[in-house]
Design an enzyme around this catalytic site. Structure first.
Site, PDB file in Angstrom:
ATOM      1  N   ASP A  89       0.865  -1.183   0.000  1.00 21.71           N
ATOM      2  CA  ASP A  89       0.000   0.000   0.000  1.00 21.71           C
ATOM      3  C   ASP A  89       0.902   1.233   0.000  1.00 21.71           C
ATOM      4  O   ASP A  89       1.546   1.535   1.005  1.00 21.71           O
ATOM      5  CB  ASP A  89      -0.897   0.013   1.238  1.00 21.71           C
ATOM      6  CG  ASP A  89      -1.992  -1.046   1.187  1.00 21.71           C
ATOM      7  OD1 ASP A  89      -1.767  -2.115   0.585  1.00 21.71           O
ATOM      8  OD2 ASP A  89      -3.068  -0.802   1.769  1.00 21.71           O
ATOM      9  N   LYS A 112      -6.945   3.335  -3.613  1.00 17.40           N
ATOM     10  CA  LYS A 112      -7.357   3.376  -2.209  1.00 17.40           C
ATOM     11  C   LYS A 112      -7.600   4.822  -1.803  1.00 17.40           C
ATOM     12  O   LYS A 112      -6.839   5.711  -2.171  1.00 17.40           O
ATOM     13  CB  LYS A 112      -6.252   2.737  -1.357  1.00 17.40           C
ATOM     14  CG  LYS A 112      -6.488   2.732   0.148  1.00 17.40           C
ATOM     15  CD  LYS A 112      -5.330   2.020   0.846  1.00 17.40           C
ATOM     16  CE  LYS A 112      -5.385   2.149   2.356  1.00 17.40           C
ATOM     17  NZ  LYS A 112      -4.244   1.481   3.028  1.00 17.40           N
ATOM     18  N   LYS A 158     -10.202   0.060  -2.703  1.00 16.89           N
ATOM     19  CA  LYS A 158     -10.072  -0.100  -1.256  1.00 16.89           C
ATOM     20  C   LYS A 158     -10.478   1.189  -0.546  1.00 16.89           C
ATOM     21  O   LYS A 158      -9.686   2.126  -0.461  1.00 16.89           O
ATOM     22  CB  LYS A 158      -8.644  -0.487  -0.864  1.00 16.89           C
ATOM     23  CG  LYS A 158      -8.487  -0.703   0.658  1.00 16.89           C
ATOM     24  CD  LYS A 158      -7.090  -1.163   1.024  1.00 16.89           C
ATOM     25  CE  LYS A 158      -6.903  -1.261   2.530  1.00 16.89           C
ATOM     26  NZ  LYS A 158      -5.544  -1.701   2.925  1.00 16.89           N
TER      27      LYS A 158
END
Length: 297
Positions: free
Chosen positions: A134, A197, A233
Site C-alpha cells: 500500500d 485506495k 479499497k
C-alpha cells in the site's frame, strides 16, 4: 496548478443524489447475513502504530485468520496490513491460512522521503514476504501539477513490487475536489495500480460515500476503456456495519457483482470487524451480544 493539466468535470450534485438514493437501500434477512460475511472476508486488518510489536501483530493475525471461533462459518479476513518491519512476523502468523500480508511503504503516511528510500522500503517488504504493498502518492507532486512525476513514481514502485499487488493511496481529503479525485484515480490506474485506495486512515476524513462513488466510476470507465480490471479499497471512515454494507451496495450498483470479491474489493478498517461480528450474531440468535464477547486489538 500546471496549465497543461486538464481536469475532468465531476457533477457534485449528481454524485450526492446517487449516494443519497443508494443509501436508502435496506438489506435484511439472508441478504444481510451474506453481506456481513462478505464484508468480513474483504477486511484488511491493520495495525500501524509506533508501539507495534511482533506480539501485537501475531494477535491481530490470529483474529484475521479466525475472526470468531464461536462461528466457524465466518470467513477469514483478506489480509493483515503492517509496517515493513513487521512483515516477517505477520507472514509467520498467517502461514498456510490464505490470509495475505500487506505492508504500507513509500514513507507512509506522508510520502515525503526520497524516491530511492521509498523503493528500497518496498523491495525489503516484498523480500520479507509481503503479498501486497500500500503506497502513498507524492501529494506535493500532484498538488504542484506534476502528473508526470506522480506517474513515474507509481511505475517505479510497481516495478519494485515484483509479483506483489500495488494499492495506490490517493489521500483524497488532501486533493481538494471530486475533479481532482477522479483525475488522480485515472493517473494511478494508467501508471499500473492494481487497486486504488481512498486514504491512509491518518487524515481527518477518508472514505466518504461521495469519494467512494467517484473512484468507483473512475474504475468503471477505466476498465471499459482499457479492458484492465482494477480493485478498490475504501479506508478511513468505514467505522460500522452499516457503512461497510453501504460500500457493498455502492460497488454492486456501480461495478457489478464481479467486484464483490476480496480479489477486487478491500475495506481498510479494523474497528469495524467487531461490529460486523455483533451484527452477524444478531442474525443468528435474534439478539445483540456484548462487545466484550469479541477480542479487541
Amino acid at each position: 496548478m500546471s496549465p497543461t493539466r486538464t481536469l475532468p468535470h465531476v457533477d457534485r450534485v449528481g454524485i450526492q443524489e446517487r449516494v443519497d438514493a443508494l443509501a436508502k437501500r435496506s438489506i435484511k434477512g439472508e441478504a444481510k447475513r451474506e453481506g456481513l460475511l462478505l464484508a468480513i472476508s474483504m477486511l484488511d486488518l491493520t495495525t500501524l502504530e509506533g508501539a507495534d510489536t511482533p506480539g501485537k501483530v501475531r494477535q491481530l493475525a490470529a483474529k484475521a485468520v479466525t475472526p470468531s471461533p464461536a462461528y466457524p462459518e465466518v470467513p477469514s479476513c483478506a489480509a493483515v496490513c503492517v509496517y515493513p518491519t513487521m512483515v516477517r512476523a505477520a507472514c509467520d502468523a498467517v502461514a498456510g491460512s490464505g490470509v495475505h500480508v500487506a505492508s504500507v511503504a513509500t514513507g507512509f503516511p506522508a510520502g515525503q522521503t526520497p524516491l530511492a528510500t521509498r523503493l528500497e522500503e518496498v523491495r525489503l517488504a516484498v523480500a520479507d514476504g509481503a503479498d501486497e504493498i500500500d503506497m502513498v502518492i507524492s501529494r506535493d507532486a500532484y498538488l504542484s501539477g506534476d502528473d508526470a512525476r506522480v506517474a513515474d513514481e507509481i511505475e517505479q514502485i510497481k516495478d519494485a513490487c515484483g509479483d506483489a499487488y500495488l494499492k495506490v493511496i490517493l489521500e483524497t481529503v488532501e486533493l481538494g475536489s471530486y475533479d481532482h479525485i477522479r483525475h488522480a484515480s485515472m493517473l494511478a490506474m494508467d501508471a499500473g495500480a492494481d487497486f486504488i485506495k481512498t486514504s491512509t486512515g491518518k487524515a481527518a476524513e477518508g472514505a466518504t460515500p461521495g469519494v467512494i462513488l467517484v473512484m468507483l466510476e473512475a474504475i468503471r470507465d477505466y476498465t471499459q476503456r482499457t479492458g484492465r480490471v482494477v480493485g478498490m479499497k475504501p479506508a478511513g471512515g468505514v467505522s460500522d456495519s452499516k457503512a461497510a454494507l453501504s460500500v457493498l451496495v455502492l460497488v454492486k450498483e456501480t461495478l457489478g457483482d464481479r467486484w464483490l470479491s476480496p480479489d477486487l474489493l478491500r475495506i481498510g478498517a479494523s474497528s469495524v470487524l467487531n461490529d460486523l461480528l455483533l451484527q452477524y450474531q444478531k442474525t443468528e440468535t435474534g439478539r445483540y451480544g456484548r462487545a466484550e464477547d469479541f477480542s479487541r486489538e
